[in-house]
Scaffold this motif. Structure first.
Motif, PDB file in Angstrom:
ATOM      1  N   LEU A  62       0.857  -1.179   0.000  1.00  0.00           N
ATOM      2  CA  LEU A  62       0.000   0.000   0.000  1.00  0.00           C
ATOM      3  C   LEU A  62       0.889   1.224   0.000  1.00  0.00           C
ATOM      4  CD1 LEU A  62      -0.168   1.501   3.087  1.00  0.00           C
ATOM      5  CD2 LEU A  62      -1.307  -0.651   3.587  1.00  0.00           C
ATOM      6  N   SER A  69       1.663   4.574   1.442  1.00  0.00           N
ATOM      7  CA  SER A  69       1.445   5.337   2.664  1.00  0.00           C
ATOM      8  C   SER A  69       1.709   6.813   2.384  1.00  0.00           C
ATOM      9  CB  SER A  69       2.387   4.827   3.762  1.00  0.00           C
ATOM     10  OG  SER A  69       2.282   5.605   4.925  1.00  0.00           O
ATOM     11  N   TYR A 114       4.851  10.177  -0.486  1.00  0.00           N
ATOM     12  CA  TYR A 114       4.193   8.890  -0.661  1.00  0.00           C
ATOM     13  C   TYR A 114       5.255   7.803  -0.819  1.00  0.00           C
ATOM     14  CZ  TYR A 114       5.246  10.064  -5.553  1.00  0.00           C
ATOM     15  OH  TYR A 114       5.890  10.427  -6.720  1.00  0.00           O
ATOM     16  N   LEU A 158       4.467   1.137   2.388  1.00  0.00           N
ATOM     17  CA  LEU A 158       4.325   1.083   3.837  1.00  0.00           C
ATOM     18  C   LEU A 158       5.585   0.626   4.543  1.00  0.00           C
ATOM     19  CD1 LEU A 158       2.531   1.334   6.378  1.00  0.00           C
ATOM     20  CD2 LEU A 158       1.777  -1.015   5.970  1.00  0.00           C
ATOM     21  N   SER A 184       1.706   7.924   9.079  1.00  0.00           N
ATOM     22  CA  SER A 184       0.937   7.709   7.865  1.00  0.00           C
ATOM     23  C   SER A 184      -0.469   8.283   8.037  1.00  0.00           C
ATOM     24  CB  SER A 184       0.833   6.211   7.539  1.00  0.00           C
ATOM     25  OG  SER A 184       2.114   5.661   7.291  1.00  0.00           O
ATOM     26  N   SER A 187      -4.485   8.713   7.485  1.00  0.00           N
ATOM     27  CA  SER A 187      -5.664   7.918   7.147  1.00  0.00           C
ATOM     28  C   SER A 187      -6.376   8.596   5.989  1.00  0.00           C
ATOM     29  CB  SER A 187      -6.596   7.795   8.345  1.00  0.00           C
ATOM     30  OG  SER A 187      -5.988   7.068   9.397  1.00  0.00           O
ATOM     31  N   ALA A 189      -3.844   3.298   7.112  1.00  0.00           N
ATOM     32  CA  ALA A 189      -2.903   2.638   6.208  1.00  0.00           C
ATOM     33  C   ALA A 189      -2.341   1.389   6.876  1.00  0.00           C
ATOM     34  CB  ALA A 189      -1.778   3.591   5.819  1.00  0.00           C
ATOM     35  N   THR A 190      -3.115   0.309   6.860  1.00  0.00           N
ATOM     36  CA  THR A 190      -2.672  -0.957   7.444  1.00  0.00           C
ATOM     37  C   THR A 190      -2.773  -2.066   6.412  1.00  0.00           C
ATOM     38  OG1 THR A 190      -4.870  -1.664   8.222  1.00  0.00           O
ATOM     39  CG2 THR A 190      -3.584  -0.230   9.695  1.00  0.00           C
ATOM     40  N   ALA A 245      -5.613  -2.859   3.435  1.00  0.00           N
ATOM     41  CA  ALA A 245      -5.218  -3.042   2.035  1.00  0.00           C
ATOM     42  C   ALA A 245      -5.650  -4.417   1.520  1.00  0.00           C
ATOM     43  CB  ALA A 245      -3.710  -2.866   1.882  1.00  0.00           C
ATOM     44  N   TYR A 295      -8.601   0.197   2.234  1.00  0.00           N
ATOM     45  CA  TYR A 295      -7.648   1.273   1.979  1.00  0.00           C
ATOM     46  C   TYR A 295      -7.446   1.396   0.468  1.00  0.00           C
ATOM     47  CZ  TYR A 295      -3.488   4.192   2.502  1.00  0.00           C
ATOM     48  OH  TYR A 295      -2.585   5.234   2.439  1.00  0.00           O
TER      49      TYR A 295
END
Length: 378
Positions: free
Chosen positions: A142, A144, A254, A257, A267, A269, A280-281, A285, A315
């Motif tokens: 993902l 972040s 950006y 992760l 990060s 949300s 952002a977990t 994702a 996400y």
């Protein structure tokens, strides 16, 4: 062929979350994100040697996505410990450079956070003498949105606001658009310092796809690997962006992760239209990956991702790194080692090893499709 979007979707989401649910997502490692140059026989965070089926010998040269560099380090250390006759050298350099080197015949495989474009597939036929380049999804991740703002620990942003920040339309941290998304948060009257990639990057491509889909018209540029927004400063690679945000106050950028975790960066949300902002977990994702569709044909497994999802706990800023290989026409002296290495990376052990470092293990249904293609490489 598409992933089923019926009752199987629910089961797939549960399976994907189960893969990551037990994994620690705490920051790990050092601040040095420079990939090592070859596989080593040291301690490996991956499958025990007995669980890796070695085949072939020699050196596998690869280059491309920096988003997957940390994952490649984990894999090549584990594989190198088990298979001493093979070394893996991964040069990074960004997705654009990786695809270019693959189509020049300089590397055995390339990592790219964007699927091959038709022109790139055509160009690959000169190297894959009897076939063409294909996309094998291997690393789920993902993007972040990392930031460094004193006193702000739980920042919330959305598509239109991010588009305006990265295009220099919003230039102050206390802008009303940011304040509206963060009620009760004291935002400084400070200039925003936005950083973007200087190199052609699949992470940039995925971010700009999100901005195009979820930006409410605020992002007026086509999505792509080359940065097109106005203003801001640039840095090379995911490690370069992470280092800049860590050092520069009131900055934003950006990165994948794992780079946010390794550098202990905060990060944001994302407000997607769901009932609450989505953190952002890896678990969140995984919900998005579970609903991905296969857009490629035959042995090509390029995916379509829903960047504009409003589903609860999904996400939206996700990416998948593909290993670019020839479906036919691979070099005979490295083919067995290539297939052996890729078989390990897509295995449950390989996926769980990188999941512990902030990546997202691919849903089992998708992983099984990749596992079915690898033995057919020729």
């Amino acid at each position: 062929m598409k992933l089923q979007r019926n009752a199987r979707t629910k089961a797939l989401a549960i399976g994907a979350m189960a893969l990551v649910g037990s994994l620690s997502l705490s920051a790990c490692g050092s601040d040095d994100n420079t990939p090592s140059s070859s596989a080593s026989g040291g301690s490996a965070s991956g499958a025990p040697a007995a669980q890796i089926a070695c085949a072939g010998k020699g050196q596998l040269l690869a280059a491309g996505s920096t988003a997957q560099s940390n994952a490649i380090d984990i894999w090549k250390n584990a594989y190198g410990s088990a298979c001493s006759g093979t070394t893996i050298t991964y040069g990074g350099g960004g997705s654009g450079a990786g695809v270019q080197q693959f189509n020049q015949g300089k590397v055995t495989f390339a990592g790219s956070d964007s699927a091959l474009k038709p022109a790139e597939v055509d160009a690959s036929k000169a190297i894959c003498k009897t076939g063409q380049g294909i996309d094998l999804p291997m690393v789920g991740g993902l993007i972040s949105i990392v930031y460094n703002v004193d006193g702000v620990d739980n920042l919330v942003l959305d598509g239109p606001t991010l588009a305006k920040i990265f295009d220099s339309q919003i230039t102050k941290w206390n802008d009303p658009a940011i304040a509206k998304l963060n009620p009760g948060v004291t935002l400084p009257d400070a200039d925003i310092q936005a950083f973007h990639r200087s190199d052609d990057s699949g992470t940039t491509d995925n971010l700009t796809k999100y901005l195009s889909k979820a930006g409410g018209g605020a992002w007026s540029y086509p999505s792509g690997k080359t940065w097109a927004g106005k203003g801001g400063q640039s840095a090379n690679g995911s490690a370069g962006l992470a280092a800049q945000v860590k050092q520069v106050k009131n900055s934003i950028s950006y990165v994948e992760l794992s780079y946010a975790q390794t550098n202990s960066l905060k990060s944001a949300s994302i407000a997607t239209g769901a009932s609450k902002p989505v953190a952002a977990t890896a678990e969140n994702a995984a919900n998005t990956f579970a609903k991905a569709q296969i857009a490629g044909t035959g042995s090509d497994l390029a995916l379509t991702l829903d960047y504009a999802t409003k589903d609860e706990g999904s996400y939206p800023l996700v990416l998948v790194t593909y290993e670019i290989v020839c479906d036919k026409g691979n070099k005979a002296d490295t083919l067995d080692a290539l297939k052996s290495f890729l078989t390990y990376t897509i295995s449950d052990n390989g996926q769980q090893a990188i999941g512990a470092k902030g990546y997202v293990p691919l849903p089992k249904e998708l992983a099984s499709k990749v596992q079915a293609v690898i033995p057919t490489l020729a």
